[in-house]
Design a protein around this motif. Structure first.
Motif, PDB file in Angstrom:
ATOM      1  N   ALA A  26       0.799  -1.224   0.000  1.00  0.00           N
ATOM      2  CA  ALA A  26       0.000   0.000   0.000  1.00  0.00           C
ATOM      3  C   ALA A  26       0.833   1.275   0.000  1.00  0.00           C
ATOM      4  O   ALA A  26       0.391   2.305  -0.474  1.00  0.00           O
ATOM      5  N   GLY A  27       2.013   1.210   0.561  1.00  0.00           N
ATOM      6  CA  GLY A  27       2.822   2.415   0.731  1.00  0.00           C
ATOM      7  C   GLY A  27       2.521   3.064   2.064  1.00  0.00           C
ATOM      8  O   GLY A  27       3.315   3.008   2.976  1.00  0.00           O
ATOM      9  N   LEU A  71       6.395   1.813   5.944  1.00  0.00           N
ATOM     10  CA  LEU A  71       7.636   1.143   6.324  1.00  0.00           C
ATOM     11  C   LEU A  71       8.689   2.191   6.626  1.00  0.00           C
ATOM     12  O   LEU A  71       8.821   3.178   5.907  1.00  0.00           O
ATOM     13  N   ALA A  72       9.455   1.979   7.682  1.00  0.00           N
ATOM     14  CA  ALA A  72      10.473   2.941   8.093  1.00  0.00           C
ATOM     15  C   ALA A  72      11.881   2.380   7.998  1.00  0.00           C
ATOM     16  O   ALA A  72      12.845   3.132   8.016  1.00  0.00           O
ATOM     17  N   ASP A  73      12.017   1.077   7.887  1.00  0.00           N
ATOM     18  CA  ASP A  73      13.326   0.430   7.849  1.00  0.00           C
ATOM     19  C   ASP A  73      13.609   0.016   6.408  1.00  0.00           C
ATOM     20  O   ASP A  73      12.955  -0.874   5.868  1.00  0.00           O
ATOM     21  N   GLU A  74      14.567   0.669   5.783  1.00  0.00           N
ATOM     22  CA  GLU A  74      14.868   0.412   4.368  1.00  0.00           C
ATOM     23  C   GLU A  74      15.348  -1.019   4.123  1.00  0.00           C
ATOM     24  O   GLU A  74      15.048  -1.607   3.085  1.00  0.00           O
ATOM     25  N   THR A  75      16.070  -1.588   5.057  1.00  0.00           N
ATOM     26  CA  THR A  75      16.550  -2.960   4.894  1.00  0.00           C
ATOM     27  C   THR A  75      15.389  -3.937   4.907  1.00  0.00           C
ATOM     28  O   THR A  75      15.319  -4.854   4.085  1.00  0.00           O
ATOM     29  N   VAL A  76      14.458  -3.754   5.820  1.00  0.00           N
ATOM     30  CA  VAL A  76      13.274  -4.612   5.873  1.00  0.00           C
ATOM     31  C   VAL A  76      12.412  -4.377   4.639  1.00  0.00           C
ATOM     32  O   VAL A  76      11.848  -5.322   4.088  1.00  0.00           O
ATOM     33  N   HIS A  77      12.326  -3.131   4.174  1.00  0.00           N
ATOM     34  CA  HIS A  77      11.589  -2.831   2.942  1.00  0.00           C
ATOM     35  C   HIS A  77      12.168  -3.640   1.779  1.00  0.00           C
ATOM     36  O   HIS A  77      11.427  -4.267   1.015  1.00  0.00           O
TER      37      HIS A  77
END
Length: 90
Positions: A26-27, A71-77
């Motif tokens: 969804a973003g 989402l706030a964590d780029e690695t998890v994204h």
């Protein structure tokens, strides 16, 4: 090492992983829409989001009375992007 253990523990829970995948798709999304998308109750969704927010995996954006999650964590994204891509190839 401890930070990754915590991240993987959060991702190992089917409810939290479902929510993260829905947010990824969804973003930005509010709790009630996220609960519908994930097939969960609002309270279950809110409790899981509280944990995800405390660990820095999601962040909020308030617009009046509506709070949207992203989402706030780029690695998890990036990891979720790979999960979605892998699932599409199956």
């Amino acid at each position: 090492m401890h930070a990754w253990v915590t991240r993987f523990a959060l991702l190992a829970d089917p409810t939290r992983l479902t929510l993260l995948l829905c947010i990824h798709a969804a973003g930005e999304i509010c709790v009630s829409d996220l609960a519908v998308a994930a097939g969960l109750k609002d309270t279950t969704t809110s409790q899981a989001l509280r944990l995800l927010r405390a660990q820095g995996l999601v962040a909020t954006q308030r617009a009046g009375r509506v709070v949207r999650y992203r989402l706030a964590d780029e690695t998890v994204h990036a990891l979720l992007h790979e999960v979605v891509g892998h699932a599409a190839r199956l």
